[in-house]
Enzyme design. Structure first.
Site, mmCIF file in Angstrom:
data_model
loop_
_atom_site.group_PDB
_atom_site.id
_atom_site.type_symbol
_atom_site.label_atom_id
_atom_site.label_comp_id
_atom_site.label_asym_id
_atom_site.label_seq_id
_atom_site.Cartn_x
_atom_site.Cartn_y
_atom_site.Cartn_z
ATOM 1 N N SER A 1 0.865 -1.182 0.000
ATOM 2 C CA SER A 1 0.000 0.000 0.000
ATOM 3 C C SER A 1 0.895 1.223 0.000
ATOM 4 O O SER A 1 1.836 1.294 -0.783
ATOM 5 C CB SER A 1 -0.942 -0.038 1.210
ATOM 6 O OG SER A 1 -1.838 1.065 1.196
ATOM 7 N N HIS B 1 -2.849 -1.210 -3.091
ATOM 8 C CA HIS B 1 -3.978 -0.289 -2.964
ATOM 9 C C HIS B 1 -3.799 0.835 -3.978
ATOM 10 O O HIS B 1 -2.814 1.575 -3.924
ATOM 11 C CB HIS B 1 -4.032 0.296 -1.547
ATOM 12 C CG HIS B 1 -4.336 -0.729 -0.499
ATOM 13 N ND1 HIS B 1 -4.326 -0.452 0.846
ATOM 14 C CD2 HIS B 1 -4.660 -2.041 -0.596
ATOM 15 C CE1 HIS B 1 -4.632 -1.540 1.537
ATOM 16 N NE2 HIS B 1 -4.834 -2.522 0.675
ATOM 17 N N ASP C 1 -4.589 -4.676 6.095
ATOM 18 C CA ASP C 1 -4.914 -5.538 4.973
ATOM 19 C C ASP C 1 -3.787 -6.551 4.762
ATOM 20 O O ASP C 1 -2.612 -6.199 4.786
ATOM 21 C CB ASP C 1 -5.106 -4.701 3.703
ATOM 22 C CG ASP C 1 -5.745 -5.494 2.574
ATOM 23 O OD1 ASP C 1 -6.218 -6.622 2.825
ATOM 24 O OD2 ASP C 1 -5.781 -4.981 1.433
#
Length: 445
Positions: free
Chosen positions: A38, A65, A157
């Protein structure tokens, strides 16, 4: 975070790998590596692929992401740092070795039958977990050959995804948090106690290639048993495990034990069982890791459909027929009636306050921590009601003399966390240290 221990928590209760092959892709001679990143992930990916061999004999799937409404140039950026072909995933694309696949914006990605499939996400932005989504499918498709890597990023995540990978016997790496621009994702994954390697991105390729060389045979099958004639050495490992954990695995399914030991030997690049025994004797953390590998988290209650089908069709109808309309049927579920709870995650404040580590806490029963100071009948009763009754409690106080703190009062709040992704619900237990103790004695209350 803690969750309730199920009687099906041991791998003995799982369907055999041979039975599950019907639901998974044909084994290939090369592994598929899932990489989640991310914020700050671009520099980590650049370092990773700069250090990676031109033909490492594996495929890479990048799940980062991305802004849903902007075209991604991640594939082009990665291509500058590797000679492997890099492409953005197209729905239904078959995975090939020595290639890099990048998730497109505003998509969820899954692997099944060796092909990548795109899904339109419906969860609001900020609540999507695309890395968890892909890692679960990777674990189901590749089983014990699944490999997951977590790089820089905020949030958590990937944490549930690595649990799925480890549940199948796969391997997990994370970026060393101190080397990450944003350490939230690596630290969250590391707090599970399930991570095999914690490395800087440029160190990962060498270890990854070495692991695949030791863990996989030339045919692509996972090395899953001890060399012939060395099964007798299992007794020594059982003794070491029993001395450290108090658990006796001598009656455990031999194939499971051999497979897990073979995997640990591959992770440590140890080629003989005698050397592994010597290493385990000198390295208590290795015995802890092996113990956790022999246990799995519960991800599905109805693990044996034939048995539950028989229960539904033959046993329950007979029980119901023998009872009157006003009579009750009581059903006891082994392993669930005790309300035992295992720690699956804790934050840095917990480890700092009680001066323990993830290795000492994660996977253990809550009531065993800190020399049993959490084993309080009233607390057991309160926590035991949370999952079945969806209850909460606030302000419960524990008064004790803690090993590294002295006399302290801890105020506890707890509630259920409902998991909508197929995992068991968990309990979030918040512990607040109160500097002014409300009691003068040192007894636990």
């Amino acid at each position: 975070l803690i969750h309730q221990v199920d009687g099906n928590s041991l791998e003995n209760s799982r369907p055999r790998a041979d039975d599950r092959k019907k639901m998974t892709s044909k084994r290939r001679s090369w592994p598929i590596v899932g990489i989640g990143a991310s914020a700050g992930g671009q520099s980590a990916l650049t370092a990773f692929f700069t250090a990676m061999a031109d033909e490492p004999g594996m495929a890479f799937v990048l799940v980062q992401h991305l802004a849903p409404d902007h075209k991604s140039i991640l594939a082009e950026l990665i291509q500058h740092h590797t000679r492997m072909p890099v492409c953005e995933v197209v729905d239904g694309m078959e995975v090939s070795a020595n290639r890099v696949y990048v998730i497109p914006p505003n998509c969820d990605l899954a692997l099944t039958g060796g092909r990548l499939h795109l899904f339109t996400p419906f969860a609001p932005r900020g609540r999507r977990l695309p890395i968890d989504f892909f890692f679960r499918s990777l674990a189901q498709d590749q089983q014990d050959r699944a490999i997951g890597i977590i790089l820089s990023g905020t949030g958590s995540d990937g944490t549930l995804g690595i649990r799925a990978i480890k549940g199948e016997g796969g391997m997990v790496m994370i970026q060393a948090p101190e080397s990450a621009e944003y350490d939230g994702m690596p630290r969250s994954a590391g707090a599970t106690g399930l991570v095999d390697f914690e490395l800087e991105p440029e160190q990962m390729p060498e270890r990854l290639i070495a692991y695949c060389k030791h863990a996989l045979s030339g045919s692509g099958r996972t090395v899953s048993s001890l060399p012939p004639g060395e099964e007798k050495s299992l007794d020594k490992i059982f003794i070491l495990l029993r001395n450290q954990t108090g658990h006796d695995f001598s009656q455990y399914k031999p194939s499971t034990v051999q497979r897990r030991i073979g995997r640990r030997m591959a992770l440590q690049q140890i080629d003989t069982i005698d050397r592994y025994i010597a290493y385990a004797q000198q390295t208590p953390a290795e015995l802890t890791a092996l113990f956790r590998d022999l246990l799995i988290g519960v991800t599905q209650f109805f693990r044996d459909p034939e048995a539950f089908g028989l229960l539904e069709q033959q046993v329950l109808p007979k029980l119901i027929a023998e009872k009157g309309a006003a009579e009750a049927i009581r059903i006891w579920t082994p392993g669930c009636s005790t309300g035992e709870l295992r720690v699956i995650m804790a934050n840095r404040a917990f480890y700092r306050t009680f001066q323990n580590s993830a290795e000492e806490a994660v996977g253990r029963l809550l009531y065993e921590l800190d020399d049993g100071q959490w084993d309080i009948p009233a607390l057991r009763e309160l926590l035991g009601k949370i999952l079945p009754e969806n209850s909460i409690f606030n302000g419960y106080e524990v008064h004790s003399v803690w090993k590294h703190l002295g006399r302290r009062t801890m105020r506890l709040n707890a509630r259920q966390i409902v998991n909508t992704a197929g995992e068991p619900n968990m309990i979030l237990l918040a512990i607040e240290e109160c500097w002014e103790s409300t009691r003068e004695d040192g007894e636990v209350g």
